[in-house]
Design a protein around this motif. Structure first.
Motif, mmCIF file in Angstrom:
data_model
loop_
_atom_site.group_PDB
_atom_site.id
_atom_site.type_symbol
_atom_site.label_atom_id
_atom_site.label_comp_id
_atom_site.label_asym_id
_atom_site.label_seq_id
_atom_site.Cartn_x
_atom_site.Cartn_y
_atom_site.Cartn_z
ATOM 1 N N ILE A 366 0.863 -1.182 0.000
ATOM 2 C CA ILE A 366 0.000 0.000 0.000
ATOM 3 C C ILE A 366 0.897 1.227 0.000
ATOM 4 N N ALA A 367 0.770 2.036 -1.016
ATOM 5 C CA ALA A 367 1.651 3.192 -1.162
ATOM 6 C C ALA A 367 1.143 4.370 -0.343
ATOM 7 N N SER A 368 2.058 5.219 0.084
ATOM 8 C CA SER A 368 1.673 6.480 0.707
ATOM 9 C C SER A 368 1.067 7.375 -0.361
ATOM 10 N N PRO A 369 0.025 8.144 -0.026
ATOM 11 C CA PRO A 369 -0.594 9.031 -1.026
ATOM 12 C C PRO A 369 0.405 10.046 -1.551
ATOM 13 N N ALA A 370 0.272 10.367 -2.841
ATOM 14 C CA ALA A 370 1.170 11.339 -3.445
ATOM 15 C C ALA A 370 0.994 12.720 -2.816
ATOM 16 N N MET A 371 -0.237 13.073 -2.533
ATOM 17 C CA MET A 371 -0.546 14.341 -1.861
ATOM 18 C C MET A 371 -1.101 13.978 -0.493
ATOM 19 N N ALA A 372 -0.260 13.873 0.505
ATOM 20 C CA ALA A 372 -0.658 13.392 1.825
ATOM 21 C C ALA A 372 -1.662 14.335 2.473
ATOM 22 N N ASP A 373 -2.760 13.781 2.942
ATOM 23 C CA ASP A 373 -3.768 14.498 3.710
ATOM 24 C C ASP A 373 -3.516 14.209 5.176
ATOM 25 N N TYR A 374 -3.246 15.222 5.955
ATOM 26 C CA TYR A 374 -2.831 15.053 7.349
ATOM 27 C C TYR A 374 -3.846 14.249 8.156
ATOM 28 N N TYR A 375 -5.129 14.411 7.836
ATOM 29 C CA TYR A 375 -6.160 13.754 8.638
ATOM 30 C C TYR A 375 -6.636 12.431 8.054
ATOM 31 N N ASN A 376 -6.382 12.193 6.797
ATOM 32 C CA ASN A 376 -6.976 11.021 6.157
ATOM 33 C C ASN A 376 -5.919 10.171 5.461
ATOM 34 N N THR A 377 -4.966 9.671 6.217
ATOM 35 C CA THR A 377 -3.985 8.762 5.644
ATOM 36 C C THR A 377 -4.032 7.458 6.426
ATOM 37 N N PHE A 378 -3.052 7.190 7.282
ATOM 38 C CA PHE A 378 -3.021 5.950 8.066
ATOM 39 C C PHE A 378 -3.191 6.296 9.545
ATOM 40 N N TYR A 379 -4.011 5.537 10.220
ATOM 41 C CA TYR A 379 -4.262 5.854 11.622
ATOM 42 C C TYR A 379 -4.616 4.575 12.379
ATOM 43 N N GLY A 380 -4.473 4.661 13.691
ATOM 44 C CA GLY A 380 -4.814 3.527 14.536
ATOM 45 C C GLY A 380 -5.480 3.995 15.810
ATOM 46 N N PHE A 381 -6.419 3.197 16.333
ATOM 47 C CA PHE A 381 -7.063 3.449 17.620
ATOM 48 C C PHE A 381 -6.586 2.397 18.608
ATOM 49 N N HIS A 382 -6.374 2.794 19.865
ATOM 50 C CA HIS A 382 -5.733 1.887 20.805
ATOM 51 C C HIS A 382 -5.951 2.373 22.234
ATOM 52 N N HIS A 383 -5.570 1.531 23.213
ATOM 53 C CA HIS A 383 -5.743 1.835 24.633
ATOM 54 C C HIS A 383 -4.397 1.751 25.348
ATOM 55 N N PRO A 384 -3.584 2.811 25.280
ATOM 56 C CA PRO A 384 -2.274 2.768 25.937
ATOM 57 C C PRO A 384 -2.425 2.691 27.456
ATOM 58 N N GLY A 385 -1.780 1.719 28.057
ATOM 59 C CA GLY A 385 -1.883 1.548 29.497
ATOM 60 C C GLY A 385 -3.284 1.213 29.960
ATOM 61 N N GLY A 386 -4.147 0.756 29.062
ATOM 62 C CA GLY A 386 -5.539 0.494 29.418
ATOM 63 C C GLY A 386 -6.367 1.753 29.526
ATOM 64 N N ASP A 387 -5.811 2.884 29.114
ATOM 65 C CA ASP A 387 -6.491 4.172 29.228
ATOM 66 C C ASP A 387 -7.623 4.266 28.198
ATOM 67 N N LEU A 388 -8.367 5.376 28.273
ATOM 68 C CA LEU A 388 -9.402 5.653 27.287
ATOM 69 C C LEU A 388 -8.809 5.595 25.877
ATOM 70 N N LYS A 389 -9.658 5.302 24.903
ATOM 71 C CA LYS A 389 -9.214 5.087 23.527
ATOM 72 C C LYS A 389 -8.515 6.328 22.964
ATOM 73 N N LYS A 390 -7.364 6.096 22.321
ATOM 74 C CA LYS A 390 -6.572 7.166 21.720
ATOM 75 C C LYS A 390 -6.414 6.918 20.224
ATOM 76 N N VAL A 391 -5.926 7.948 19.518
ATOM 77 C CA VAL A 391 -5.687 7.824 18.085
ATOM 78 C C VAL A 391 -4.259 8.251 17.775
ATOM 79 N N SER A 392 -3.656 7.597 16.783
ATOM 80 C CA SER A 392 -2.337 7.957 16.270
ATOM 81 C C SER A 392 -2.431 8.013 14.749
ATOM 82 N N ARG A 393 -1.674 8.944 14.145
ATOM 83 C CA ARG A 393 -1.747 9.118 12.689
ATOM 84 C C ARG A 393 -0.362 9.179 12.076
ATOM 85 N N ALA A 394 -0.291 8.804 10.795
ATOM 86 C CA ALA A 394 0.935 8.919 10.006
ATOM 87 C C ALA A 394 0.566 9.219 8.569
ATOM 88 N N ILE A 395 1.465 9.865 7.850
ATOM 89 C CA ILE A 395 1.176 10.187 6.449
ATOM 90 C C ILE A 395 1.984 9.335 5.487
#
Length: 610
Positions: A366-395
């Motif tokens: 899966i290639a990175s988009p040619a024109m990266a959109d900061y909000y709509n590229t690759f992201y993950g939802f997770h519970h660090p330390g069992g905490d409330l759900k968080k989000v992380s993003r990458a372009i």
């Protein structure tokens, strides 16, 4: 959570149609003034040297889940423990208090659980601020195994309210062990530990133990991300008495066998390393809990989350498939060498219909988009330390990643985060692509770049590829005893053998909004979808929609010799338009775009002439 590189590894319901952790509401009779129940119930104090030795430890070196507690043996039963109150109307009250000294929170795990009609079970903490239940015959699990979410404090108070017509001999209530927490329950302590009213707005972030630089899950907005976010759960992992209790993360995931309008099979994807026992039997997962919608109400983390006081919890799962853990042995107990790192389960209970089973994309590159959109590229939802759900993003994304081994190449996606991060407890969480489709689950990553209050988290992460785990070729020969369905994703995510490379999300209880498995024979109206301009001089085309209902749309592009050269997935389309850049990697010429939807298909010719 396991160590990797120079940092550390990042680390749902009872019967088929009931929701096991969703109580019926109400207040136990002993707390009602009209019943005038006097006297304290029997209190059983459980002593565990192992648990006491864990108190105050910032980190417990261990492979697997992020450890937060210890399962203290109980061996309690309604037939030999508890206090009885007999009322004038013939009804009865049974009460029992269970204490694990110094525990920040406790969970009750049952190896016998059957409540006849007319019996209600309540649990409260010592100050009676937190009430769970009522659990009734609607919550009876098929296998007799049950558990409750964590109660704040060191004392769990249990109460059965029994109608006059119930034969008490029919009640089965056996307590196998108590999950005693020494950390990871900061939110419950904040919410229920004080007798003072909870502050409004909620004083955060952080709600739990994660660092300030972790970002609230609701900060990622949009129709696509709303669906993928709702699929993510925190896992509370317990096995048996005298064993650790830990946290991981994971995602509900769709499969091609789910039928629109039917009851969807609630498959759940997490990391193999979250279960370091390498279990392949259903009994390995019967005490696991899955907590959905554990997140704040706003991006600032100041709105108290209703899911804390009224969570969606499900109990237990059955085994479907996993990669062998660990793939290679290591002299360092904090480093596991993994070719793949997936664990696929099926939850024991149906999930409420307003949650989604995540769609997936099993393409291997899966290639990175040619024109990266900061909000709509690759992201993950997770519970660090069992905490409330968080989000992380990458372009950007790298398809050549591996995890602590060099024998097999390109088994993981490597992500350099530019927003948020992951940490212990995030393991098993999903990575989603620009279309909101699941492409992998978290194995670990490199920590140390950002820290807050001494809590380190990773800015780079490695996700076990769905595309490699599809067949999981290495395990098929290296661990022949588990070859086939027990060690690959294909059999379970594509049970109808459709060959699809992508599948959209689906409503958890109804399979609504599910894209077709094959191509519909119905022809779309000629004005339903239009693609222009043709010819296109700059490689860009606009897809205009005027459909009768909201559906997911798949566009497959073929050259004139019938070879598929591109594919696009556009979820939730009815009206409006989308612009696609089809000319980056294709030569000039004539192409046919096959438009696939659940209500019909059509073929549209496009000429590329730059």
């Amino acid at each position: 959570m396991k160590k990797s590189f120079v940092g550390f590894v990042l680390c749902i319901l009872s019967s088929a149609l009931s929701y096991a952790q969703i109580g019926q509401g109400g207040i136990p009779n002993s707390l009602k003034s009209s019943y005038n129940v006097v006297g304290a119930p029997e209190r059983v104090t459980l002593h565990s040297e192992k648990f006491q030795s864990l108190l105050g430890q910032a980190e417990v070196p261990a492979e697997g889940a992020f450890e937060v507690g210890w399962s203290v043996p109980a061996d309690l039963d309604i037939t030999k423990n508890g206090s009885w109150t007999y009322l004038d109307d013939g009804s009865k009250i049974w009460r029992l208090e269970i204490e694990v000294p110094n525990a920040k929170a406790t969970s009750v795990y049952y190896n016998k659980f059957y409540l006849p009609e007319g019996v209600s079970l309540y649990l409260t903490n010592e100050n009676k601020r937190q009430i769970l239940g009522a659990y009734t015959s609607k919550n009876n699990p098929a296998n007799g195994v049950f558990s409750n979410q964590a109660l704040q404090g060191s004392v769990a108070y249990l109460e059965l309210n029994i109608a006059s017509y119930v034969n008490v001999r029919d009640i089965q209530l056996g307590i196998y062990f108590i999950g005693a927490y020494y950390r990871g329950v900061d939110g419950d302590v904040t919410a229920f530990g004080s007798d003072q009213p909870l502050a409004t707005p909620f004083p955060g972030p952080p709600f739990g133990i994660s660092a300030d630089c972790h970002k609230e899950a609701v900060c990622q907005t949009g129709a696509l991300t709303d669906k993928s976010r709702s699929s993510v759960a925190r896992i509370i992992i317990a096995y048996q008495a005298n064993a650790p209790v830990g946290y991981c993360s994971g995602s509900l995931i769709n499969n091609t066998g789910n039928a629109a309008g039917g009851t969807c099979k609630p498959l759940f994807l997490t990391a193999s390393h979250c279960d370091n026992t390498n279990g392949h039997a259903d009994t390995s997962f019967q005490y696991w809990q899955f907590r959905l919608n554990f997140q704040t109400g706003d991006c600032n983390g100041t709105t108290f989350p209703n899911s804390v006081t009224s969570p969606v919890m499900t109990n237990g799962a059955t085994f479907k498939a996993r990669s062998y853990y660990p793939t290679f042995t290591s002299t360092n107990p904090q480093i596991s060498r993994l070719v793949q790192d997936f664990l696929l389960l099926e939850l024991n209970d149906q999930v409420p219909s307003d949650y989604y089973l995540a769609g997936w994309n099993r393409n291997s590159n899966i290639a990175s988009p040619a024109m990266a959109d900061y909000y709509n590229t690759f992201y993950g939802f997770h519970h660090p330390g069992g905490d409330l759900k968080k989000v992380s993003r990458a372009i950007t994304i790298d398809a050549s990643g591996v995890f602590n081994q060099t024998v097999v190449p390109a088994t993981h996606w490597e992500i350099p985060y530019n927003y948020g991060g992951t940490a212990q407890g995030s393991s098993g969480s999903g990575l989603f692509d620009i279309d909101g489709l699941l492409i992998g689950d978290l194995s670990g990553g490199q920590g140390g770049v950002c820290a807050s209050d001494g809590k380190e988290f990773g800015t780079n992460a490695l996700y076990s590829k769905l595309s490699y785990g599809w067949n999981n070729d290495y395990d098929q020969t290296a661990f022949a005893a588990y070859a086939g369905a027990a060690s690959q994703l294909k059999t379970h995510l594509d049970p109808v053998n459709s060959g699809m490379s992508k599948l959209g999300p689906a409503k958890a209880s109804t399979c609504a909004e599910m894209p077709p498995v094959g191509i519909s024979d119905v022809r779309l109206d000629k004005d339903a979808i239009n693609i222009y301009p043709s010819p296109t001089r700059d490689g860009k085309v606009t897809v205009q929609f005027n459909l009768t209902t909201t559906v997911d749309v798949t566009l497959k592009m073929y050259n004139m010799v019938g070879m598929e050269v591109a594919q696009y997935f556009l979820p939730d389309m009815k009206s409006g338009s989308k612009t696609l850049n089809i000319g980056d990697a294709l030569p000039n010429g004539i192409y046919i775009i096959n438009v696939q939807t659940s209500i019909g298909q059509s073929n549209i010719k496009v000429v590329l002439n730059r």
